[in-house]
Design a protein around this motif. Structure first.
Motif, PDB file in Angstrom:
ATOM      1  N   PHE A 142       7.150  -0.279  73.303  1.00 48.35           N
ATOM      2  CA  PHE A 142       7.207   0.283  71.957  1.00 48.35           C
ATOM      3  C   PHE A 142       5.961  -0.063  71.163  1.00 48.35           C
ATOM      4  O   PHE A 142       5.497  -1.201  71.172  1.00 48.35           O
ATOM      5  CB  PHE A 142       8.448  -0.258  71.248  1.00 48.35           C
ATOM      6  CG  PHE A 142       8.563   0.168  69.813  1.00 48.35           C
ATOM      7  CD1 PHE A 142       8.775   1.498  69.495  1.00 48.35           C
ATOM      8  CD2 PHE A 142       8.458  -0.755  68.787  1.00 48.35           C
ATOM      9  CE1 PHE A 142       8.878   1.898  68.174  1.00 48.35           C
ATOM     10  CE2 PHE A 142       8.563  -0.354  67.468  1.00 48.35           C
ATOM     11  CZ  PHE A 142       8.776   0.974  67.164  1.00 48.35           C
ATOM     12  N   HIS A 143       5.440   0.933  70.499  1.00 50.50           N
ATOM     13  CA  HIS A 143       4.352   0.631  69.571  1.00 50.50           C
ATOM     14  C   HIS A 143       4.560   1.398  68.286  1.00 50.50           C
ATOM     15  O   HIS A 143       4.845   2.588  68.298  1.00 50.50           O
ATOM     16  CB  HIS A 143       2.994   0.981  70.166  1.00 50.50           C
ATOM     17  CG  HIS A 143       1.853   0.594  69.263  1.00 50.50           C
ATOM     18  ND1 HIS A 143       1.477  -0.716  69.089  1.00 50.50           N
ATOM     19  CD2 HIS A 143       1.064   1.318  68.456  1.00 50.50           C
ATOM     20  CE1 HIS A 143       0.486  -0.772  68.214  1.00 50.50           C
ATOM     21  NE2 HIS A 143       0.200   0.454  67.818  1.00 50.50           N
ATOM     22  N   TYR A 144       4.406   0.684  67.193  1.00 52.18           N
ATOM     23  CA  TYR A 144       4.491   1.314  65.899  1.00 52.18           C
ATOM     24  C   TYR A 144       3.089   1.386  65.333  1.00 52.18           C
ATOM     25  O   TYR A 144       2.422   0.361  65.209  1.00 52.18           O
ATOM     26  CB  TYR A 144       5.408   0.499  64.975  1.00 52.18           C
ATOM     27  CG  TYR A 144       5.600   1.135  63.633  1.00 52.18           C
ATOM     28  CD1 TYR A 144       6.554   2.128  63.468  1.00 52.18           C
ATOM     29  CD2 TYR A 144       4.816   0.765  62.540  1.00 52.18           C
ATOM     30  CE1 TYR A 144       6.737   2.739  62.250  1.00 52.18           C
ATOM     31  CE2 TYR A 144       4.999   1.383  61.313  1.00 52.18           C
ATOM     32  CZ  TYR A 144       5.957   2.363  61.167  1.00 52.18           C
ATOM     33  OH  TYR A 144       6.134   2.975  59.960  1.00 52.18           O
ATOM     34  N   ILE A 145       2.624   2.590  65.055  1.00 56.24           N
ATOM     35  CA  ILE A 145       1.282   2.719  64.486  1.00 56.24           C
ATOM     36  C   ILE A 145       1.373   2.392  63.009  1.00 56.24           C
ATOM     37  O   ILE A 145       1.866   3.190  62.221  1.00 56.24           O
ATOM     38  CB  ILE A 145       0.703   4.129  64.696  1.00 56.24           C
ATOM     39  CG1 ILE A 145       0.657   4.467  66.192  1.00 56.24           C
ATOM     40  CG2 ILE A 145      -0.687   4.218  64.096  1.00 56.24           C
ATOM     41  CD1 ILE A 145      -0.087   5.728  66.519  1.00 56.24           C
ATOM     42  N   ALA A 146       0.959   1.201  62.678  1.00 49.74           N
ATOM     43  CA  ALA A 146       0.973   0.802  61.276  1.00 49.74           C
ATOM     44  C   ALA A 146      -0.077   1.624  60.555  1.00 49.74           C
ATOM     45  O   ALA A 146      -1.039   2.098  61.163  1.00 49.74           O
ATOM     46  CB  ALA A 146       0.672  -0.686  61.150  1.00 49.74           C
ATOM     47  N   PHE A 147       0.100   1.781  59.266  1.00 49.02           N
ATOM     48  CA  PHE A 147      -0.893   2.558  58.545  1.00 49.02           C
ATOM     49  C   PHE A 147      -2.223   1.817  58.596  1.00 49.02           C
ATOM     50  O   PHE A 147      -2.274   0.605  58.424  1.00 49.02           O
ATOM     51  CB  PHE A 147      -0.438   2.795  57.107  1.00 49.02           C
ATOM     52  CG  PHE A 147      -1.195   3.914  56.482  1.00 49.02           C
ATOM     53  CD1 PHE A 147      -0.846   5.218  56.756  1.00 49.02           C
ATOM     54  CD2 PHE A 147      -2.302   3.660  55.689  1.00 49.02           C
ATOM     55  CE1 PHE A 147      -1.572   6.262  56.229  1.00 49.02           C
ATOM     56  CE2 PHE A 147      -3.025   4.709  55.157  1.00 49.02           C
ATOM     57  CZ  PHE A 147      -2.660   6.008  55.423  1.00 49.02           C
ATOM     58  N   PRO A 148      -3.325   2.537  58.864  1.00 49.88           N
ATOM     59  CA  PRO A 148      -4.611   1.848  59.027  1.00 49.88           C
ATOM     60  C   PRO A 148      -5.007   1.078  57.769  1.00 49.88           C
ATOM     61  O   PRO A 148      -4.750   1.534  56.656  1.00 49.88           O
ATOM     62  CB  PRO A 148      -5.603   3.000  59.257  1.00 49.88           C
ATOM     63  CG  PRO A 148      -4.788   4.182  59.615  1.00 49.88           C
ATOM     64  CD  PRO A 148      -3.441   3.984  59.027  1.00 49.88           C
ATOM     65  N   ASP A 149      -5.580  -0.102  57.967  1.00 49.86           N
ATOM     66  CA  ASP A 149      -6.100  -0.813  56.803  1.00 49.86           C
ATOM     67  C   ASP A 149      -7.449  -0.206  56.429  1.00 49.86           C
ATOM     68  O   ASP A 149      -7.947   0.702  57.090  1.00 49.86           O
ATOM     69  CB  ASP A 149      -6.193  -2.328  57.063  1.00 49.86           C
ATOM     70  CG  ASP A 149      -7.124  -2.659  58.223  1.00 49.86           C
ATOM     71  OD1 ASP A 149      -7.853  -1.736  58.670  1.00 49.86           O
ATOM     72  OD2 ASP A 149      -7.108  -3.795  58.684  1.00 49.86           O
ATOM     73  N   ARG A 150      -8.028  -0.745  55.398  1.00 47.63           N
ATOM     74  CA  ARG A 150      -9.201  -0.108  54.838  1.00 47.63           C
ATOM     75  C   ARG A 150     -10.369  -0.031  55.820  1.00 47.63           C
ATOM     76  O   ARG A 150     -11.036   1.002  55.936  1.00 47.63           O
ATOM     77  CB  ARG A 150      -9.620  -0.873  53.573  1.00 47.63           C
ATOM     78  CG  ARG A 150     -10.572  -0.111  52.722  1.00 47.63           C
ATOM     79  CD  ARG A 150     -10.956  -0.924  51.500  1.00 47.63           C
ATOM     80  NE  ARG A 150     -12.150  -0.342  50.935  1.00 47.63           N
ATOM     81  CZ  ARG A 150     -12.189   0.237  49.737  1.00 47.63           C
ATOM     82  NH1 ARG A 150     -11.112   0.264  48.999  1.00 47.63           N
ATOM     83  NH2 ARG A 150     -13.291   0.762  49.287  1.00 47.63           N
ATOM     84  N   ALA A 151     -10.569  -1.112  56.542  1.00 53.75           N
ATOM     85  CA  ALA A 151     -11.709  -1.145  57.467  1.00 53.75           C
ATOM     86  C   ALA A 151     -11.522  -0.106  58.578  1.00 53.75           C
ATOM     87  O   ALA A 151     -12.447   0.645  58.916  1.00 53.75           O
ATOM     88  CB  ALA A 151     -11.846  -2.543  58.064  1.00 53.75           C
ATOM     89  N   LEU A 152     -10.314  -0.065  59.134  1.00 51.36           N
ATOM     90  CA  LEU A 152     -10.052   0.892  60.206  1.00 51.36           C
ATOM     91  C   LEU A 152     -10.126   2.313  59.662  1.00 51.36           C
ATOM     92  O   LEU A 152     -10.639   3.222  60.321  1.00 51.36           O
ATOM     93  CB  LEU A 152      -8.675   0.616  60.824  1.00 51.36           C
ATOM     94  CG  LEU A 152      -8.300   1.471  62.032  1.00 51.36           C
ATOM     95  CD1 LEU A 152      -9.270   1.272  63.184  1.00 51.36           C
ATOM     96  CD2 LEU A 152      -6.876   1.151  62.487  1.00 51.36           C
TER      97      LEU A 152
END
Lengths: 277, 418
Positions: A182-192
């Motif tokens: 399972f992988h949950y794509i967390a919302f990208p942080d600012r740098a990403l």
């Protein structure tokens, strides 16, 4: 215990898809343990793109199975076109006793039958009936199925890399979840996010990028939004800013093209009310 | 790794997760063991954090609990709910794990644990050389799984690449706090039960091939093909959900919310509507659980077809006057001219297929207001089993006829005209 596939290559993300470190690792682990990957995440975080990028990165063809509310598990394996056979039986130009010519493999069936190793994307699995994922368990475990009409067995010679996406419209059954990585794509942080934007707009000026990201993350922080803007909306918005040549300074005080970021009337109202204060 | 180390990892981490309410089963755990044994996990705690999470935790709502347990086991964070005494007792005197079913135990025995353990130990020993120490795979005070041999093998740091923070730091940050919803998976069980509500009818629309009829007709035609199409069957069920959101329902709010999200996400009925009320419905129903616009109950009674399935949810616990008296509503500014019981009776008379779901355990169903409401609505507990019984009652139409109200209950209120 699942059969172990020999390790081919490691996916590193591709030029057009920026993956976080942990996502890269999860894909690698799933490929090596030969388990399907279940990807969840907010809409617009690139779940579907991931499969395309994995396929490109590993140099494998991509097969896609778009699941709809009416999709049945068997559709993914094969379809037996009985009506065509009935019609053909009225004339003498086909040998209708050969059922094989009326059997068409579905995306899952094709991924088994493929001569080379492929990436199979089962997109939006939660759209289908609740029992749909359970109906696929056996085939995904055994990587083989039998067509009762012909007695043929389709077995995967090379275990496909299975990527499954879900929008959490429905909860998935436990038995199905147990087998998946399972992988949950967390919302990208600012740098990403800056990296992601750079992929789409390589020539974007630093000031505009910074100003746009600041405004974007501030907007996401607004309480009471029904649908917070996501990556794809940000990309559209920056596209509009670039096309019209908006001065980065302007973003400090106002948000032009707000409609590209917020798609719901209520959300627009919420933001406008907050700004009025 | 010593037996004790193995036991600690298994005991503390696995049972820590289970204890905290993360639904980790043995097959997930064995997948992690396989990953470790095959060297898929890099010898570094950060990688272990991510890989173990992907294999053990299958819902983002549980990530926060995972983070807490991880920090507690591999650093000195606190267990989310404290280690259960049961677990501590087990660690003192390890016997077959208490929480496992016989099937799970059999599975455990059928796996070549010794082999896995050997390989796992080997991996862990490799860690000594590669890492530069100073982190806390090893907990303080010699309690660690891997602390034998008088030396900390780990001190694992994030290898190369982004971040440079330890997994424990990442875990301690608890970035997934916002994803928690504490309604892990149970909406599914509810949805399965609710799906039983259906009323199939032939309906206009894209016709479907009727195979049986086509075969019959073709035979009758001496083999000349004849295809028979019919309108498709469709679920015509309409469902009306009325939920008590009054103060005494607070302890059950999550349960009711779960039912609501299961029902609204089902997309299975012709029409689904939900309204809220406080303790007892009166002349107005509210369009959302958080107040919102009022809808006249009389409109709902008139406009919703009588075959609509009505599901009432509430603890049915209130002062009897709230049911039996004019102006009895709990809200001070609410002056109802008609007693609540009459409104309940009207709802029940209009919708013949109706049930009342009570989130309180059945054993607590005492009190006059519960008795009164149960005389109007068949009452079921809002448990999985109760929900199933309720759905059966609705579909099979076995809800008994509603008895007439005894006007004496309402002390002086005239039922005439209702």
């Amino acid at each position: 215990m699942t059969k172990r596939e020999e390790h081919t290559a490691t996916w590193q993300g591709t030029d057009d898809y920026i993956a976080s470190d942990d996502l890269r690792r999860i894909v690698d682990v799933a490929v090596r343990l030969a388990r399907p990957i279940l990807i969840k995440g907010e809409p617009g975080t690139g779940k579907t793109l991931l499969a395309r990028s994995v396929a490109a990165g590993l140099g494998m063809p991509l097969l896609t199975w778009h699941v709809k509310s009416t999709t049945k598990a068997k559709d993914g394996l094969y379809v037996y076109d009985t009506v065509q056979r009935l019609y053909d039986s009225r004339f003498q130009d086909h040998d209708v006793s050969d059922i094989r010519q009326y059997i068409r493999l579905g995306p899952l069936g094709e991924s088994f039958a493929a001569k080379e190793r492929v990436v199979l994307l089962i997109d939006e699995i939660d759209k289908a009936d609740m029992e749909f994922p359970n109906d696929l368990l056996h085939e995904l475990d055994q990587m083989s199925f039998t067509i009762p009409e012909t007695g043929d067995t389709v077995t995967a010679t090379r275990r496909p890399v299975v990527i499954i996406t879900s929008n959490s419209e429905k909860e998935l059954p436990d038995a199905f979840l147990r087998r998946a990585v399972f992988h949950y794509i967390a919302f990208p942080d600012r740098a990403l996010m800056a990296e992601i934007v750079a992929v789409h707009f390589p020539d974007l000026g630093h000031d505009l990028l910074e100003a746009a990201l600041t405004a974007f993350f501030r907007l996401r922080g607004v309480d009471g939004l029904r649908k917070r803007p996501s990556t794809s909306e940000l990309i559209d918005w920056i596209g509009a800013l670039v096309a019209t040549g908006v001065d980065p300074e302007r973003l400090r005080t106002e948000l032009p093209f707000l409609g590209t970021l917020l798609k719901r009337e209520q959300d627009l109202q919420v933001v406008l009310r907050q700004r009025a204060r | 790794m010593s037996d004790r180390a193995q036991r600690m990892l298994f005991g503390e981490f696995f049972f820590g997760l289970r204890d905290a309410g993360v639904r980790v089963g043995l097959s997930e755990w064995m997948a992690l063991m396989q990953a470790l044994a095959e060297g898929v996990v890099r010898p570094d705690l950060s990688d272990f954090y991510h890989v173990a999470r992907a294999l053990l935790v299958k819902h983002e709502a549980a990530f926060d609990l995972y983070d807490q347990v991880f920090a507690a086991v591999f650093a000195d964070g606190a267990m989310p709910t404290g280690l259960a005494d049961e677990l501590l007792a087990w660690l003192e005197d390890p016997k077959p794990p208490p929480m496992l079913s016989p099937e799970e135990l059999a599975l455990l025995e059928s796996l070549p644990l010794d082999k896995l353990r050997e390989l796992f130990e080997q991996r862990l020993e490799e860690q000594d050389e590669r890492h530069d120490g100073g982190n806390r795979w090893i907990g303080t005070g010699g309690t660690s799984p891997f602390g034998h041999g008088g030396k900390n093998p780990a001190g694992v740091r994030v290898g190369g690449g982004g971040g440079g923070r330890s997994a424990v730091q990442v875990a301690s940050e608890r970035r997934f706090r916002d994803y928690r919803n504490d309604r892990i998976l149970d909406t599914r069980d509810m949805a399965v039960a609710l799906k039983k509500l259906r009323r199939l009818t032939r309906h206009e629309g894209e016709p479907e091939l009727d195979v049986d009829e086509s075969i019959d007709e073709t035979s009758r035609n001496a083999g000349e093909l004849s295809l028979i199409f019919r309108p498709p069957r469709r679920n015509e069920a309409r469902v009306l959900l009325l939920m008590d959101v009054g103060g005494s329902m607070d302890p059950y709010a999550h349960l009711v919310e779960r039912l609501f999200s299961a029902a609204s996400g089902l997309n299975h009925w012709r029409k689904f509507e939900a309204f809220a009320f406080h303790n007892c419905p009166y002349e107005k129903l509210y369009s959302s659980m958080w107040g919102g616009e009022g809808v006249p109950t009389a409109d709902v009674l008139r406009d919703r077809p009588p075959e609509t399935f009505l599901i009432m949810v509430g603890d049915a616990s209130m002062a009897p006057s709230e049911l039996t008296s004019k102006h009895g509503a709990i809200d001070y500014y609410h002056r109802n001219e008609t007693p609540g019981l009459v409104w309940l009776h009207r709802l029940r008379s209009r919708f013949r297929r109706a049930v009342w779901l009570n989130p309180m355990p059945e054993a607590w169903w005492r009190g006059y207001s519960i008795e009164l409401i149960a005389s109007v609505f068949p009452m079921f507990p809002l448990s999985l089993e109760g929900l199933e019984r309720a759905m059966d009652a609705l579909v099979k139409g076995r809800t008994p006829d509603v008895p007439d109200l005894d006007p004496r209950l309402m002390g002086g209120f005239h039922l005439g005209g209702s």
